[in-house]
Scaffold this active site. Structure first.
Site, PDB file in Angstrom:
ATOM      1  N   THR A   1       0.821  -1.217   0.000  1.00 20.11           N
ATOM      2  CA  THR A   1       0.000   0.000   0.000  1.00 20.11           C
ATOM      3  C   THR A   1       0.856   1.268   0.000  1.00 20.11           C
ATOM      4  OG1 THR A   1      -1.821  -1.096   1.119  1.00 20.11           O
ATOM      5  CG2 THR A   1      -1.679   1.289   1.400  1.00 20.11           C
TER       6      THR A   1
ATOM      7  N   SER B   1      -6.604   0.631  -2.405  1.00 19.50           N
ATOM      8  CA  SER B   1      -7.441  -0.361  -3.069  1.00 19.50           C
ATOM      9  C   SER B   1      -6.938  -0.678  -4.475  1.00 19.50           C
ATOM     10  CB  SER B   1      -8.888   0.144  -3.135  1.00 19.50           C
ATOM     11  OG  SER B   1      -9.410   0.273  -1.833  1.00 19.50           O
TER      12      SER B   1
ATOM     13  N   GLY C   1       2.757  -2.356   8.912  1.00 25.71           N
ATOM     14  CA  GLY C   1       3.168  -2.895  10.202  1.00 25.71           C
ATOM     15  C   GLY C   1       4.653  -3.233  10.164  1.00 25.71           C
TER      16      GLY C   1
ATOM     17  N   ARG D   1     -27.374  -9.542  35.319  1.00 30.10           N
ATOM     18  CA  ARG D   1     -27.711  -8.162  35.636  1.00 30.10           C
ATOM     19  C   ARG D   1     -29.220  -8.001  35.774  1.00 30.10           C
ATOM     20  NH1 ARG D   1     -25.620  -3.349  37.489  1.00 30.10           N
ATOM     21  NH2 ARG D   1     -26.657  -1.582  36.527  1.00 30.10           N
TER      22      ARG D   1
ATOM     23  N   GLY E   1     -22.773   1.434  31.197  1.00 30.30           N
ATOM     24  CA  GLY E   1     -21.527   2.090  31.584  1.00 30.30           C
ATOM     25  C   GLY E   1     -20.407   1.091  31.820  1.00 30.30           C
TER      26      GLY E   1
ATOM     27  N   THR F   1     -10.899  -2.452   6.844  1.00 32.59           N
ATOM     28  CA  THR F   1     -10.187  -1.731   5.777  1.00 32.59           C
ATOM     29  C   THR F   1      -8.993  -2.514   5.232  1.00 32.59           C
ATOM     30  OG1 THR F   1     -10.850   0.409   6.652  1.00 32.59           O
ATOM     31  CG2 THR F   1      -8.893   0.369   5.251  1.00 32.59           C
TER      32      THR F   1
ATOM     33  N   GLU G   1      -6.373  -5.531   4.173  1.00 35.13           N
ATOM     34  CA  GLU G   1      -6.637  -6.729   3.360  1.00 35.13           C
ATOM     35  C   GLU G   1      -7.855  -6.530   2.458  1.00 35.13           C
ATOM     36  OE1 GLU G   1      -4.829  -9.503   3.108  1.00 35.13           O
ATOM     37  OE2 GLU G   1      -3.324  -8.764   4.501  1.00 35.13           O
TER      38      GLU G   1
ATOM     39  N   ASP H   1     -10.547  -3.025   1.419  1.00 33.92           N
ATOM     40  CA  ASP H   1     -11.665  -2.225   1.916  1.00 33.92           C
ATOM     41  C   ASP H   1     -12.979  -2.967   1.666  1.00 33.92           C
ATOM     42  OD1 ASP H   1     -12.868   0.692   2.426  1.00 33.92           O
ATOM     43  OD2 ASP H   1     -13.905  -0.201   0.710  1.00 33.92           O
TER      44      ASP H   1
END
Lengths: 697, 697
Positions: B157, B163, B196, B334, B423, B444, B446, B448
């Site tokens: 990229t 893309s 990366g 809960r 929360g 996104t 590998e 989009d």
């Protein structure tokens, strides 16, 4: 603020406007959007653009917390006193509740942590003293809350009870011997939790507890309780005796706020520190209240704190706007894949991209105008000008409807914008992920969105039931009710129109595709849906009134999803109405025309989303329904040349967007790349592509 | 793993199962879900549960990056060599491509940063050498990539092109004088970006560039390029001459990965380091390739890297499962708001809560089974057992369809789970926000998701066009085509059934509500939708073939949204088919019955979501369409007692969930609170509520 590159991009597109005079008057629209308090808005927006108040992404959570408190001290020191707008003039405030919330909602552009920590201090802790305290208590306790001498926590929610505040476990038992309340946390679930300021900075809290005196539990009341020593330098020291707590630790966002837990063991609170506007205890322990019904008293107290919801609504809309402005500006410059000519296509020229972003631009406008109307209603009530029980109830319903809608909209929109910006959207330097992480909990605090939607729907159903009950007392009343429901075209206070459209438009030639652009058609479709859904749910719930508890619960359960849907439909109508009303105040014809398309996109995408309902209820013929999507698509194409203008009109500058990809850098890169290829071609040194060679052969 | 409290909660509910033998066989189902490589899955899941590999939320981004690299070194040192499953046996690998991806997708439970950094090293950098290199290059370059002697980046990229890889700007120009390629970054947009390992750790990179030799550009090829010095301690030193770059800085998640940018100025790469499986250059600069067509060559190279998409699909499904397991376990304990009796209701007993979570449980199961099938297909191709061009193409289409669906599903689900936990869901200690932030970019990288969906749809439309073209060559062919489309009930390789259901079931009494539960009905509805959408789009696009470029672009634009919709419908069908096939392998009758309901929930919520389409295309009568939602609601109620079992069967222990609210702590708090109130009532010391007093009067 539209750069040359934008213009170029737009003129590249097949959909560029025919002539300049068709363009939106960005300045004029921007002015209109400043709303009822333009000077305050402008000042607050300038403050949000001031680097001193910006989120610093490089700080550790601990540093971020300290900086946020420091920023609040700077805000207090500002001459404009924007943070004190809502407080009484007699103590240095400006008594401008509506303007205050308008300004507050701009602060989200600086740093949501700063916004929410300020909201805790002045909008919750301070507001509890203001709205639940007596004038004496205001005089005594407010100044230190206002000037941050006492940073405070708002201790309502407990680990075990969030949405159901009436059931909190903390007790405040009156002891006539010493004229004190004894504050206790009886079990772990009754710890106060998620409280901003509680982990580190608060030296006092407004604590909600069950008030018990003379063996009677009078329900939830609020107490002013010092919780930490104040050290010589003004900072918070250790907990006071009987008070304990812990840090909530890291959160998904808002890391500039020190959320924490608190618990109390035999903490003694002077009788005078029960915030006593809606309930007080005499020295001997006798309880008295201006509101006789405990239920109504409770809801009145809670209702006086509605401003949180109002301000989150405006903030969420602003956050969505920021995300959209970034994604649209980037999309207007970014190119990917070759288009019909030599050049690569601007991604905003892809139909999928328009579908992702443009309906959300329309919804942001709708949300904006609805919030303006909500601020009006809020100011009406809290300025005292029209403070009636009916207005309070309307305000609470509208705030719940809009807050639950806009916060969900903001999260969805920020995510869509993130993805629409691809990998660049994931970088913190492009802002969106950071904003989204901070906004996440806006969907929960100040009322869980699902619970709020149910509250709205129950109110709508209740209104309907009362009207029906009143009407059916006599045959004449019943007839009037039916006629009114059929004919009343005036806007109900909360926006619910009483319109029935029992006759479907199947086969009606007047209901052709073109009619969808007609405002009255949209209004009828949206209003009728709310009215019908409310009526259907109301009817379905009627047997529950006389059923055994288990059966009643079953009936409610069966209709709960429909209740939430009805509330959402109501919020859609509210927003559409607000948008439509706003159109009439736009004077520039080109702007009004474009904004009418934007309103149509909002109305028609709402209808498109609920097309199944319209079909199954016979409100739209198959033929007409089939035209909706195509018509929306054509509108989106028509809006394409105006996209950058539409987001520019929101009035955010680079100092608010703070996203590298929305700064024009992408256009520069594109221009540089194209210049490189052009030069290479011109030089004759460009390699021939193998593909082209093979084609020739 | 189901605690006593869960059981209590379930028996409290009005919907508890009648008897124990109706319960799911959790152990048996769990075993089945381990799939084709149960031992490997088990080992990988154990590794993901090992605290050494867990995400540490307290680290700074810089510390997190170092720790992730360290964890990878520990993974290499493990005896099981799970990280080397995909590599050739001759260099210490295990030659098990399918099992490798199954294991990889479990790693998301440990730390998505670790997963993706490992994916960059072994699944991209290493895989590029493996799949694009010659055996000689594999032998020479792979070992150091495998054992982390050379941490590597995958430099495909660019800032300007994500893309559209074919249009990247980096050039590699062959210089016969020195038998080297000269690597250049001609402009800012051609910087490699988001890589990366590139910001700090990589000492080499597999760099994609336009290969130019003898004045001809042969398109994108991959080069092995050292980029940094390796210091004496094995760590990465400064950039080598001609290489530059910068750090991508903070990201919305995956902060344990050092993403960065790279650029090259006259960097010389030996001829031998062009990864030469699909294209090589002789000393004199003559280019040759086993694949003559430059287009097919390019897609073959990219296709050999499909494993990234396959593994993200499984990982996304796993992440969604973790979120759902947390939310369901919490929801089963809960309590909030009083139910019909004295006790507060378990929130999983609210219809709105079931609606939020249960359809997503069903979709997670569907996604699981679809990923298992995708792994099969992947293993078939990459083990070499059935490596045909058709299978490769099917694999690529299915991977694109599922990856784009499951990553979107995971984000949506994690957000819903976050909100469903209130929360508490926002606290990092409860995991969900952290997981969601890390998963964000899975939508996104590998590929989009929107671009992938278009790729899928174009493939489907292409298939349709080819069939049509073949068929229409003769009248007999046309007739056969029509008959085949009507009658072929067998599953097409990519799951697209050739079913037409031209006759709507309006008025057909056999099509009553009950038929919705019939698998064949669901299959027909889902398959017919795909077939019809593909056909409609294909027909709408036909005029584009002979149109002028601008007109062709307009036609494509008009159908782009429909293309994406068709791809999504296709993914829905794939998942439904996989789920349905899996039902037959469940032997325990109670489990199979419950899982059939789960499958029905998946199928019917997909149909419910697209009800407008079914109505407008006459595939469902109004009458039948009206029953869908009610039937889904009844199914959800029926699943209520099995909810905890259904998430337990996924086989995640506390060491995988790592959420305090899903640990049983909530049930303990609830029990303590109830015990407190019971004791207080029994003691006679409980205060009387004012409300109750007033009611008596």
């Amino acid at each position: 603020m539209t750069t040359t590159s934008d213009r170029t991009a737009q003129h590249d597109s097949a959909t560029s406007p025919g002539s300049a005079d068709e363009r939106i008057d960005v300045g004029g629209l921007s002015e209109l959007l400043l709303g009822r308090w333009p000077e305050h808005r402008r000042a607050a927006r300038a403050r949000a653009g001031d680097p001193r108040f910006h989120k610093d992404e490089t700080l550790t959570p601990a540093e971020h917390r300290e900086r946020t408190l420091e920023q609040m001290r700077e805000m207090v020191a500002e001459e404009d006193k924007l943070s004190w707008l809502a407080f009484p003039e007699r103590m240095g405030g400006l008594d401008q509740p509506g303007a205050n919330l308008a300004c507050f909602s701009e602060l989200v552009a600086a740093d949501p942590s700063l916004q929410i920590k300020a909201g805790v201090q002045w909008g919750l802790f301070g507001a509890a003293i203001l709205h639940l305290g007596t004038p004496e208590q205001q005089d005594r306790l407010l100044p230190a809350a206002m000037d941050l001498t006492v940073p405070g926590a708002f201790a309502m929610t407990e680990t075990g009870h969030g949405s159901d505040v009436a059931s909190i476990g903390t007790t405040a038992t009156y002891d006539p011997a010493t004229e004190e309340f004894v504050l206790d946390t009886p079990f772990r679930g009754a710890w106060k939790d998620y409280l901003g300021n509680a982990a580190q900075h608060a030296t006092a809290a407004t604590v909600f507890a069950q008030l018990i005196t003379n063996g009677v539990d009078h329900g939830v009341h609020c107490f002013y309780v010092p919780i930490r020593e104040t050290l010589a330098d003004g900072s918070a020291g250790p907990f006071l005796p009987g008070v304990g707590g812990e840090d909530d630790g890291l959160k998904g966002g808002l890391r500039g706020i020190d959320n924490g837990r608190l618990h109390f063991s035999g903490v003694r609170v002077p009788r005078a520190d029960l915030l006593a506007r809606y309930g007080s205890v005499a020295p001997d322990g006798t309880y008295s209240s201006p509101i006789d019904s405990p239920g109504r008293r409770f809801f009145t107290m809670l209702g006086s704190l509605v401003q949180g919801r109002v301000s989150l609504d405006g903030s969420a809309v602003n956050a969505a706007k920021i995300g959209l402005a970034i994604a649209v500006k980037y999309g207007a410059e970014r190119r990917q894949f070759a288009g019909p000519g030599v050049d690569e296509m601007v991604i905003l020229d892809y139909a999928t991209h328009r579908r992702r972003l443009f309906p959300r631009i329309a919804e942001a406008y709708a949300g904006h105008f609805a919030n303006e109307r909500l601020l009006d209603l809020f100011d009406d009530v809290f300025s005292g000008e029209h403070d009636t029980p009916e207005n309070r109830e309307d305000l609470e319903t509208t705030a719940a409807a809009l807050k639950s809608t806009s916060t969900a909209f903001a999260l969805d929109t920020l995510q869509e914008c993130r993805e629409a910006c691809g990998g660049a959207g994931f970088l913190t330097e492009n802002r969106i992920t950071s904003l989204r992480a901070d906004l996440d909990v806006y969907a929960t605090f100040e009322g869980d969105n699902t619970v709020l939607a149910q509250l709205v729907a129950k109110r709508l159903v209740g209104d309907y039931g009362r009207e029906l009950k009143g009407a059916t007392k006599s045959p004449a009343g019943m007839a009037r009710f039916v006629v009114e429901r059929a004919a009343d075209a005036a806007l109900h206070r909360t926006g619910l129109r009483r319109v029935t459209q029992a006759l479907a438009d199947v086969g009606d030639p007047r209901r052709a595709a073109g009619h969808l652009r007609d405002a009255e058609t949209q209004r009828e479709l949206l209003a009728d849906r709310v009215a019908t859904m409310v009526e259907e749910v109301a009817m379905a719930l009627r047997p529950a009134q006389k059923a055994a508890p288990a059966e009643a619960a079953r009936i409610l359960d069966e209709n709960q999803v429909a209740l939430v849907e009805a509330a959402r439909a109501h919020a859609d109508l509210l927003r559409w109405e607000a948008f439509t009303d706003a159109l009439s105040s736009i004077e520039d014809p080109a702007t009004r025309r474009v904004m009418t398309w934007v309103r149509d996109v909002f109305g028609l995408t709402v209808i498109e989303r609920n097309l199944t309902w319209y079909l199954l209820h016979g409100r739209l013929s198959d033929q007409r329904a089939r035209t909706v999507t195509g018509y929306v698509d054509r509108l989106l194409l028509r809006l394409r040349p105006h996209a950058v203008d539409l987001v520019d009109a929101w009035g955010f500058g680079q100092e608010h967007l703070r996203a590298k990809i929305a700064s024009g850098a992408e256009a520069e890169r594109q221009d540089e790349a194209r210049a490189y290829y052009a030069t290479r071609r011109a030089s004759g040194a460009a390699p021939v592509s193998e593909k082209a060679l093979k084609k020739k052969r």
